[in-house]
Design an enzyme around this catalytic site. Sequence first.
Site, PDB file in Angstrom:
ATOM      1  N   ILE A 199       0.476  -1.328   0.045  1.00 13.43           N
ATOM      2  CA  ILE A 199       0.137  -0.006  -0.138  1.00 13.43           C
ATOM      3  C   ILE A 199       0.944   1.244  -0.094  1.00 13.43           C
ATOM      4  CG2 ILE A 199      -1.665   1.238   1.210  1.00 13.43           C
ATOM      5  CD1 ILE A 199      -2.859  -1.529   2.434  1.00 13.43           C
ATOM      6  N   THR A 249      -4.348   5.795   7.467  1.00 14.36           N
ATOM      7  CA  THR A 249      -5.368   4.573   6.753  1.00 14.36           C
ATOM      8  C   THR A 249      -4.569   3.041   7.180  1.00 14.36           C
ATOM      9  OG1 THR A 249      -4.179   4.636   4.878  1.00 14.36           O
ATOM     10  CG2 THR A 249      -5.666   5.822   4.787  1.00 14.36           C
ATOM     11  N   SER A 250      -3.846   3.163   8.349  1.00 15.78           N
ATOM     12  CA  SER A 250      -3.419   1.748   8.485  1.00 15.78           C
ATOM     13  C   SER A 250      -4.117   1.126   9.835  1.00 15.78           C
ATOM     14  CB  SER A 250      -1.994   1.905   8.773  1.00 15.78           C
ATOM     15  OG  SER A 250      -1.356   0.808   8.710  1.00 15.78           O
ATOM     16  N   ARG A 251      -3.668   1.489  10.883  1.00 17.24           N
ATOM     17  CA  ARG A 251      -4.190   0.923  12.072  1.00 17.24           C
ATOM     18  C   ARG A 251      -4.304   1.947  13.281  1.00 17.24           C
ATOM     19  NH1 ARG A 251      -6.075  -2.250   9.259  1.00 17.24           N
ATOM     20  NH2 ARG A 251      -6.244  -4.395   9.696  1.00 17.24           N
ATOM     21  N   ASP A 255      -8.687   7.109   8.925  1.00 14.15           N
ATOM     22  CA  ASP A 255      -9.608   6.143   8.183  1.00 14.15           C
ATOM     23  C   ASP A 255      -9.513   5.050   9.321  1.00 14.15           C
ATOM     24  OD1 ASP A 255     -11.442   4.922   6.262  1.00 14.15           O
ATOM     25  OD2 ASP A 255      -9.955   3.107   6.185  1.00 14.15           O
ATOM     26  N   GLU A 275     -11.615   1.808  17.891  1.00 13.97           N
ATOM     27  CA  GLU A 275     -12.708   1.668  16.632  1.00 13.97           C
ATOM     28  C   GLU A 275     -13.406   0.410  16.800  1.00 13.97           C
ATOM     29  OE1 GLU A 275     -10.284   1.616  12.939  1.00 13.97           O
ATOM     30  OE2 GLU A 275     -10.950  -0.342  12.752  1.00 13.97           O
ATOM     31  N   HIS A 321     -13.082   3.112   8.568  1.00 13.66           N
ATOM     32  CA  HIS A 321     -12.456   1.994   8.001  1.00 13.66           C
ATOM     33  C   HIS A 321     -12.838   1.699   6.639  1.00 13.66           C
ATOM     34  CE1 HIS A 321      -9.358  -1.141   9.928  1.00 13.66           C
ATOM     35  NE2 HIS A 321      -9.363  -1.301   8.555  1.00 13.66           N
ATOM     36  N   GLN A 322     -13.055   2.455   5.732  1.00 14.31           N
ATOM     37  CA  GLN A 322     -13.579   2.185   4.503  1.00 14.31           C
ATOM     38  C   GLN A 322     -12.489   2.081   3.626  1.00 14.31           C
ATOM     39  OE1 GLN A 322     -16.406   5.864   4.242  1.00 14.31           O
ATOM     40  NE2 GLN A 322     -15.909   5.891   1.923  1.00 14.31           N
ATOM     41  N   ALA A 323     -11.250   2.147   3.747  1.00 13.24           N
ATOM     42  CA  ALA A 323     -10.404   2.327   2.554  1.00 13.24           C
ATOM     43  C   ALA A 323     -10.268   1.436   1.624  1.00 13.24           C
ATOM     44  CB  ALA A 323      -8.933   2.793   3.441  1.00 13.24           C
ATOM     45  N   PHE A 324     -10.503   0.057   2.116  1.00 10.97           N
ATOM     46  CA  PHE A 324     -10.474  -0.870   1.210  1.00 10.97           C
ATOM     47  C   PHE A 324     -11.719  -1.219   0.614  1.00 10.97           C
ATOM     48  CE2 PHE A 324     -13.958  -3.789   3.333  1.00 10.97           C
ATOM     49  CZ  PHE A 324     -14.101  -3.159   4.453  1.00 10.97           C
TER      50      PHE A 324
HETATM   51  P1  NAI Z   1       2.817  -4.831   3.619  1.00 14.48           P
HETATM   52  O1  NAI Z   1       3.141  -6.016   4.574  1.00 14.48           O
HETATM   53  O2  NAI Z   1       2.984  -5.134   2.328  1.00 14.48           O
HETATM   54  O3  NAI Z   1       3.602  -3.458   4.170  1.00 14.48           O
HETATM   55  C1  NAI Z   1       3.831  -3.258   5.432  1.00 14.48           C
HETATM   56  C2  NAI Z   1       5.149  -2.718   5.476  1.00 14.48           C
HETATM   57  O4  NAI Z   1       5.430  -1.959   6.798  1.00 14.48           O
HETATM   58  C3  NAI Z   1       6.394  -3.565   5.218  1.00 14.48           C
HETATM   59  O5  NAI Z   1       7.310  -3.003   4.074  1.00 14.48           O
HETATM   60  C4  NAI Z   1       7.199  -3.536   6.355  1.00 14.48           C
HETATM   61  O6  NAI Z   1       8.552  -3.720   6.246  1.00 14.48           O
HETATM   62  C5  NAI Z   1       6.771  -2.288   6.955  1.00 14.48           C
HETATM   63  N1  NAI Z   1       7.113  -2.040   8.429  1.00 14.48           N
HETATM   64  C6  NAI Z   1       6.936  -2.972   9.439  1.00 14.48           C
HETATM   65  N2  NAI Z   1       7.417  -2.631  10.681  1.00 14.48           N
HETATM   66  C7  NAI Z   1       7.676  -1.322  10.362  1.00 14.48           C
HETATM   67  C8  NAI Z   1       8.108  -0.468  11.326  1.00 14.48           C
HETATM   68  N3  NAI Z   1       8.377  -0.773  12.580  1.00 14.48           N
HETATM   69  N4  NAI Z   1       8.460   0.779  10.980  1.00 14.48           N
HETATM   70  C9  NAI Z   1       8.048   1.276   9.605  1.00 14.48           C
HETATM   71  N5  NAI Z   1       7.741   0.055   8.454  1.00 14.48           N
HETATM   72  C10 NAI Z   1       7.453  -1.038   9.141  1.00 14.48           C
HETATM   73  O7  NAI Z   1       1.485  -4.494   4.335  1.00 14.48           O
HETATM   74  P2  NAI Z   1       0.380  -3.599   3.109  1.00 14.48           P
HETATM   75  O8  NAI Z   1      -0.513  -4.385   2.335  1.00 14.48           O
HETATM   76  O9  NAI Z   1       0.979  -2.492   2.442  1.00 14.48           O
HETATM   77  O10 NAI Z   1      -0.657  -2.897   4.442  1.00 14.48           O
HETATM   78  C11 NAI Z   1      -0.166  -2.029   5.386  1.00 14.48           C
HETATM   79  C12 NAI Z   1      -1.184  -1.814   6.366  1.00 14.48           C
HETATM   80  O11 NAI Z   1      -2.447  -1.228   5.925  1.00 14.48           O
HETATM   81  C13 NAI Z   1      -1.588  -3.112   7.070  1.00 14.48           C
HETATM   82  O12 NAI Z   1      -0.921  -3.581   8.019  1.00 14.48           O
HETATM   83  C14 NAI Z   1      -2.952  -2.913   7.597  1.00 14.48           C
HETATM   84  O13 NAI Z   1      -2.899  -2.301   8.945  1.00 14.48           O
HETATM   85  C15 NAI Z   1      -3.453  -1.409   6.779  1.00 14.48           C
HETATM   86  N6  NAI Z   1      -4.603  -1.645   5.932  1.00 14.48           N
HETATM   87  C16 NAI Z   1      -5.711  -0.942   5.984  1.00 14.48           C
HETATM   88  C17 NAI Z   1      -6.810  -1.305   5.635  1.00 14.48           C
HETATM   89  C18 NAI Z   1      -7.829  -0.136   5.458  1.00 14.48           C
HETATM   90  O14 NAI Z   1      -9.068  -0.392   4.994  1.00 14.48           O
HETATM   91  N7  NAI Z   1      -7.677   1.082   6.083  1.00 14.48           N
HETATM   92  C19 NAI Z   1      -6.957  -2.374   4.366  1.00 14.48           C
HETATM   93  C20 NAI Z   1      -5.766  -3.186   4.296  1.00 14.48           C
HETATM   94  C21 NAI Z   1      -4.723  -2.829   5.028  1.00 14.48           C
END
Ligand code: NAI
Length: 339
Positions: free
Chosen positions: A146, A224-226, A250, A255, A297-300
């Site tokens: 992302i 938009t992460s957590r 988001d 939540e 939490h609607q980004a997805f």
């Molecule tokens: P991903 O696993 O492809 O990328 C996560 C990145 O974060 C990796 O490159 C990893 O090395 C890095 N990371 C891990 N620990 C770290 C730290 N301490 N400091 C900096 N970087 C660090 O995951 P993806 O698919 O990119 O998703 C990222 C996050 O997005 C998910 O963990 C989830 O929490 C969130 N998400 C939110 C959604 C939403 O609807 N709002 C939907 C899907 C995911």
Amino acid sequence: MRHTQTPVIEEAFGAGNVRWLDVGLTPQTAPLAAGCNATCLFVNDRADAETIDALADLGVRFIAMRCAGFDRVDLDACARRGVAVTRVPAYSPYAIAEHAIAMMLALNRQLMKGHARVVQGNYSLSGLVGFDMHGKTVGIVGTGKIGRCTAKILLGMGCEVLAYDVFQSKEAIAMGVKYVDTVQELLPRCQIVSLHCPLTDDTYHLMDDATFNLMRKGSMLVNTSRGGLVDTAALARALDAQKIACVAMDVYEHEAGLFFEDKSEETDATPGSSLSPDWDLSLGSLASRPNVLVTSHQAFLTAEALGNIASTTVENLREFAGGGGAGEGGGYVNEVIGH
Ligand code: NAI
């Protein structure tokens, strides 16, 4: 969501073999899984040790997460009770990245305020000045799927993209992303910071008083992460002190039990216009600020993402049903994150 995913899952397993429950998973609702071999959970379901024990006691052996994040699943408890877990690691990074950009632009160009004015017949532009994204420095924390998509869009807009990740991505570097060594180094250099790393013990409250203090005055935070990445009380303090200009979120630290639910009609037992104890006043107070944009939490939530989530979840469940769940990750189409 259910309308998109129900047909795919029922077609795969037969409607009679699938039980849809309109409740979040907690230790109290776990007994509803009686008679099931597998449970299919979403992002805010509670899968802590107590809940896992309750599920395992009922004979549940598999958890299929319909999402990427698994921070609410106690993997140690799953390992202890022999419960395998899969997730959908990638269903559409574009969906979340595009939502992050939408939030950035909506805040920057004050679209909510502008639209509200027009609805009321106020066509004045005073106070609506934004800034060109072109030439601005945006910081990305976490350059996974992302984060990289978000970076690509930003680079296309002419932004400079700085990033911090525990692992540097060659793909990101080739795109033109420049890495720094620490979050502390990143924050003071960016007009906008967008969070895309998972919630772990290391990243819990990544944004607290100390890190907010490092952000540039007048900058924007996008999450938009957590929710747990941001200390909500520290965020309110940073906004109060005008340390940062605005925030788009988001996700929200507290939540669970709120997002995805309609709480708008809930009141307490007092007749009249009373407020349910379930109302989250901290979120309400944040969301009522004109410089705060919150989505629940609607980004997805794109048609493409929902379709991919449903089909990958079916594959995960098929592998489990076919006996692929017991081995060393064997048989899974997706990464096994705990078994
Ligand atoms: P991903 O696993 O492809 O990328 C996560 C990145 O974060 C990796 O490159 C990893 O090395 C890095 N990371 C891990 N620990 C770290 C730290 N301490 N400091 C900096 N970087 C660090 O995951 P993806 O698919 O990119 O998703 C990222 C996050 O997005 C998910 O963990 C989830 O929490 C969130 N998400 C939110 C959604 C939403 O609807 N709002 C939907 C899907 C995911």
